[in-house]
Design a protein around this motif. Structure first.
Motif: not given
Length: 218
Positions: A62-78, A84-94
């Motif tokens: 949901a954070l991809r809109d108007n983003a050049d990249a999305v960064l998850l900053n939580c090691s527990t949720l890493g 699967t997420l990478a494929a869904q997120a393309a072309p915005v890197p998560i």
């Protein structure tokens, strides 16, 4: 360039903003979203479940809109950041913040001690660093800093950071070549470490990786 960061603690926002300034990313626009509920759910469940991972992936997408990249900053949720997420997120890197941290930590080999403060991050952090070290000569040991997270939850920032710094000093004195703080909330403790080099921390390393990934997909 706009990078959107998903955090699980409000206090991590200032640490990422400071890291961006220190790295000279003046043109970088950082946007922060905090989902403390996701980490709280994982702690209550005893770790990351598939249901919580799915919620995390949904939040990241949901954070991809108007983003050049999305960064998850939580090691527990890493581990929610998967193929699967990478494929869904393309072309915005998560990206997960600790992935770049792991790569940096092991690249020179030697004994790498990774410190964590919350028990739910032990398994994902151990798996991540073991995978990164498999192609290097690094020997990785992941340790939990006992008592630290209770101080964090009690809003005892000074006690939290001093406990972490003491654990880092002990790790260096026990032969560590590299000490890593696996969680962004630990970053301030690096300034209190008196033994050897300063520990590696996520913010600056993760931001650099996100900027590079965004440029590659631009």
């Amino acid at each position: 360039m706009r990078i959107v960061c998903l955090h699980t603690a409000d206090s991590n926002i200032a640490l990422f903003d400071a890291a961006a300034r220190a790295a000279g990313f003046e043109a970088l626009e950082l946007t922060h979203v905090v989902r403390a509920d996701l980490l709280a759910a994982a702690e209550q469940a005893g770790g990351l479940t598939e249901a919580i991972a799915a919620q995390t992936r949904e939040a990241l997408l949901a954070l991809r809109d108007n983003a050049d990249a999305v960064l998850l900053n939580c090691s527990t949720l890493g581990p929610s950041v998967d193929d699967t997420l990478a494929a869904q997120a393309a072309p915005v890197p998560i990206l997960r913040a600790d992935a770049a941290l792991a790569q940096r930590a092991v690249e020179g080999g030697g004994k790498v001690v990774v410190l964590c403060t919350v028990f739910t991050t032990l398994v994902p952090t151990t798996n991540l660093f073991a995978h990164a070290a498999a192609r290097t000569a690094a020997e990785v040991e992941v340790q939990l800093v006992n008592g630290a997270w209770e101080r964090f939850r009690a809003d005892d920032a000074a006690g939290y950071l001093s406990t972490i710094a003491a654990a880092a000093n002990k790790a260096y004195e026990s032969g560590a070549d590299v000490v890593v703080f696996a969680q962004t909330s630990m970053a301030g403790a690096a300034l209190l470490v008196t033994s050897a080099a300063k520990p590696l921390t996520p913010p600056a390393i993760a931001l650099a990786a996100a900027v590079q990934a965004a440029r590659l997909t631009a």
